[in-house]
Write an enzyme that holds these catalytic residues in place. Structure first.
Site, PDB file in Angstrom:
ATOM      1  N   ASN A   1     -20.669   7.728  -6.121  1.00  0.00           N
ATOM      2  CA  ASN A   1     -21.828   8.044  -5.698  1.00  0.00           C
ATOM      3  C   ASN A   1     -21.989   9.093  -4.642  1.00  0.00           C
ATOM      4  OD1 ASN A   1     -20.696   5.694  -4.489  1.00  0.00           O
ATOM      5  ND2 ASN A   1     -21.964   5.943  -2.542  1.00  0.00           N
TER       6      ASN A   1
ATOM      7  N   GLN B   1     -24.104   4.783 -10.580  1.00  0.00           N
ATOM      8  CA  GLN B   1     -24.526   6.214 -10.715  1.00  0.00           C
ATOM      9  C   GLN B   1     -24.640   6.919 -11.966  1.00  0.00           C
ATOM     10  OE1 GLN B   1     -25.847   7.752  -8.359  1.00  0.00           O
ATOM     11  NE2 GLN B   1     -25.499   6.539  -6.502  1.00  0.00           N
TER      12      GLN B   1
ATOM     13  N   THR C   1     -37.080 -17.605 -10.487  1.00  0.00           N
ATOM     14  CA  THR C   1     -38.138 -17.139 -11.280  1.00  0.00           C
ATOM     15  C   THR C   1     -37.925 -15.537 -11.525  1.00  0.00           C
ATOM     16  OG1 THR C   1     -39.670 -18.769 -10.509  1.00  0.00           O
ATOM     17  CG2 THR C   1     -40.635 -16.771 -11.558  1.00  0.00           C
TER      18      THR C   1
ATOM     19  N   CYS D   1     -23.710   6.453   7.921  1.00  0.00           N
ATOM     20  CA  CYS D   1     -24.827   6.316   8.992  1.00  0.00           C
ATOM     21  C   CYS D   1     -25.242   4.831   9.191  1.00  0.00           C
ATOM     22  CB  CYS D   1     -25.786   7.211   9.136  1.00  0.00           C
ATOM     23  SG  CYS D   1     -25.295   8.866   9.148  1.00  0.00           S
TER      24      CYS D   1
HETATM   25  N1  PLP Z   1     -22.941   1.175  -6.539  1.00  0.00           N
HETATM   26  C1  PLP Z   1     -23.274   2.230  -6.187  1.00  0.00           C
HETATM   27  C2  PLP Z   1     -21.983   3.327  -6.714  1.00  0.00           C
HETATM   28  C3  PLP Z   1     -24.326   2.773  -5.730  1.00  0.00           C
HETATM   29  O1  PLP Z   1     -24.610   4.021  -5.362  1.00  0.00           O
HETATM   30  C4  PLP Z   1     -25.346   1.760  -5.178  1.00  0.00           C
HETATM   31  C5  PLP Z   1     -26.464   2.263  -4.406  1.00  0.00           C
HETATM   32  O2  PLP Z   1     -26.376   3.291  -3.619  1.00  0.00           O
HETATM   33  C6  PLP Z   1     -24.991   0.705  -5.445  1.00  0.00           C
HETATM   34  C7  PLP Z   1     -23.798   0.140  -6.036  1.00  0.00           C
HETATM   35  C8  PLP Z   1     -25.804  -0.551  -4.834  1.00  0.00           C
HETATM   36  O3  PLP Z   1     -26.834  -0.727  -5.712  1.00  0.00           O
HETATM   37  P1  PLP Z   1     -28.315  -1.542  -5.104  1.00  0.00           P
HETATM   38  O4  PLP Z   1     -29.118  -0.401  -4.364  1.00  0.00           O
HETATM   39  O5  PLP Z   1     -28.975  -1.627  -6.606  1.00  0.00           O
HETATM   40  O6  PLP Z   1     -27.741  -2.763  -4.797  1.00  0.00           O
END
Ligand code: PLP
Length: 383
Positions: free
Chosen positions: A153, A181, A242, A333
């Protein structure tokens, strides 16, 4: 004042107008519960959920019966790793993951470590890639799951997924892949790539927040999980509660659009990123963090290392730039005191360089004009 340019698509994406239109009736007239089997309101909701399941499965090359709807990737990650840990206890307690995974994976592993799991955290090289030999040599007959993300990410770096799957399967273990991602950007196919468990999230592909899915392989090998949430037995007993019909319907539509339009989006977005990086090369000491050979086409993590940057300076710049455009810093952050990014540190960046790094992530609504504006502002501040 005009709206700031949005360049933080890896954090979340705006909802596609067509997804919203498709979802709205399920917040209004089509409000039925998908589990109500005795009347038309329920049947309509159930049909819509079935359609969405087909759309999600089709995007990743899975069967409909292999898709479990969740509240997003964080939940799907927890369900996968804790679910495997619970079921495969008799086989072993060893989990393999990577230092650059998302906190949802790392924190879940840390939690399980306190319960007795043994965790191996693989290193990455300066490009952010794992060493396949290190992976192979650390898997033992006690290894129950290997969790490696598809694309990072922060840097967009894509791991060699097929090779990883081959190694994991040769050692009779399960491969969990966080593809949050990658979905909608890379061509992800669970069968071709050999992924056993995969998570995805609607808000990273122009859908709403709070909905996602987990792919659970049903054959060769069949993967079994223990649920996190009990009650009602929805989603084959793996995720009771649900169903979020409007969210699920929207996720389905977002997947359908991603399948049709990924290629068009790719070409435009990669041109914008190339323009940005090319233009910023004039800035002394500017460097791209992570592999440029194996990377998502929309992400650019840039270290402005030539600048006399004191700790927190990139964060200050980002705050200053935020009137004009939205980007993310190379630091997490989440706490009052920003910490240097664990991803960049694992890649060997110094603390100062991590603090001097900025993530730009493009999406399908960005334009050349916007990118030119952003470049102008950055150069105006830094040159
Ligand atoms: N994994 C990765 C690589 C992500 O970038 C993110 C979100 O930033 C997540 C997991 C978590 O996803 P969610 O916001 O759907 O819980």
């Amino acid at each position: 004042m005009s709206e700031p340019v949005y360049l933080d698509y890896n954090a979340t994406t705006p909802i596609d107008e067509r997804v919203l239109e498709h979802m709205l009736p399920f917040l209004k007239n089509n409000f039925g519960n998908a589990a109500s089997s005795t009347h038309q309101h329920g049947w309509i909701a159930k049909q819509a959920v079935d359609d969405a399941r087909r759309q999600v499965a089709s995007l990743i090359g899975a069967e409909e019966s292999e898709i479990i709807f969740t509240s997003g990737s964080t939940e799907a990650i927890n369900l996968s790793i804790k679910g495997v840990y619970e079921i495969y206890k008799n086989k072993g307690n060893h989990i393999v993951t990577v230092k650059t995974e998302h906190k949802a994976v790392l924190d879940t592993c840390e939690y399980l470590a306190k319960k007795g799991a043994e965790i191996t955290y693989l290193d990455v090289d300066a490009e952010g890639l794992i060493d396949l030999q290190q992976l192979e040599s650390c898997i033992t007959d006690k290894t129950i799951v290997v969790a490696v993300m598809y694309a990072n990410n922060e840097t967009g770096v894509i791991q060699p997924i097929e090779e990883i799957a081959q190694i994991v399967h040769a050692k009779n273990s399960i491969f969990f892949c966080d593809a949050t991602q990658a979905i909608g950007k890379a061509d992800v196919d669970v069968l071709e790539s050999g992924i056993d468990l995969l998570c995805l999230s609607a808000h990273k592909l122009y859908g709403p927040k709070g909905v996602g899915a987990l792919y659970v392989r049903r054959k060769n090998p069949r993967v079994t999980l223990s649920p996190l949430i009990h009650g009602g037995g929805h989603e084959k007993g793996l995720r009771s509660g649900t169903l979020n019909v409007p969210g699920i319907v929207a996720l389905g539509k977002a997947c359908e659009l991603a399948k049709k339009e990924t290629w068009d989006n790719n070409t435009n977005i990669s041109k914008l990123r190339a323009y940005l990086e090319h233009q910023l090369l004039d800035i002394p000491g500017m460097r791209i963090n992570g592999s440029t050979r194996s990377r998502l086409y929309n992400t650019s993590n840039i270290c402005f290392s030539g600048l006399p940057i004191a700790i927190g300076t990139a964060a200050k710049l980002i705050a200053e730039w935020s009137r004009h455009f939205s980007v993310a810093s190379g630091s997490a952050c989440t706490s009052a005191i920003p910490e240097p990014s664990h991803v960049l540190q694992a890649m060997g960046l110094s603390e100062a360089d991590s603090y001097a790094s900025v993530r730009f992530s493009f999406g399908k609504y960005n334009t050349q004009e916007e990118t030119e504006q952003v470049v102008k502002i950055i150069k105006g501040t830094l040159l």
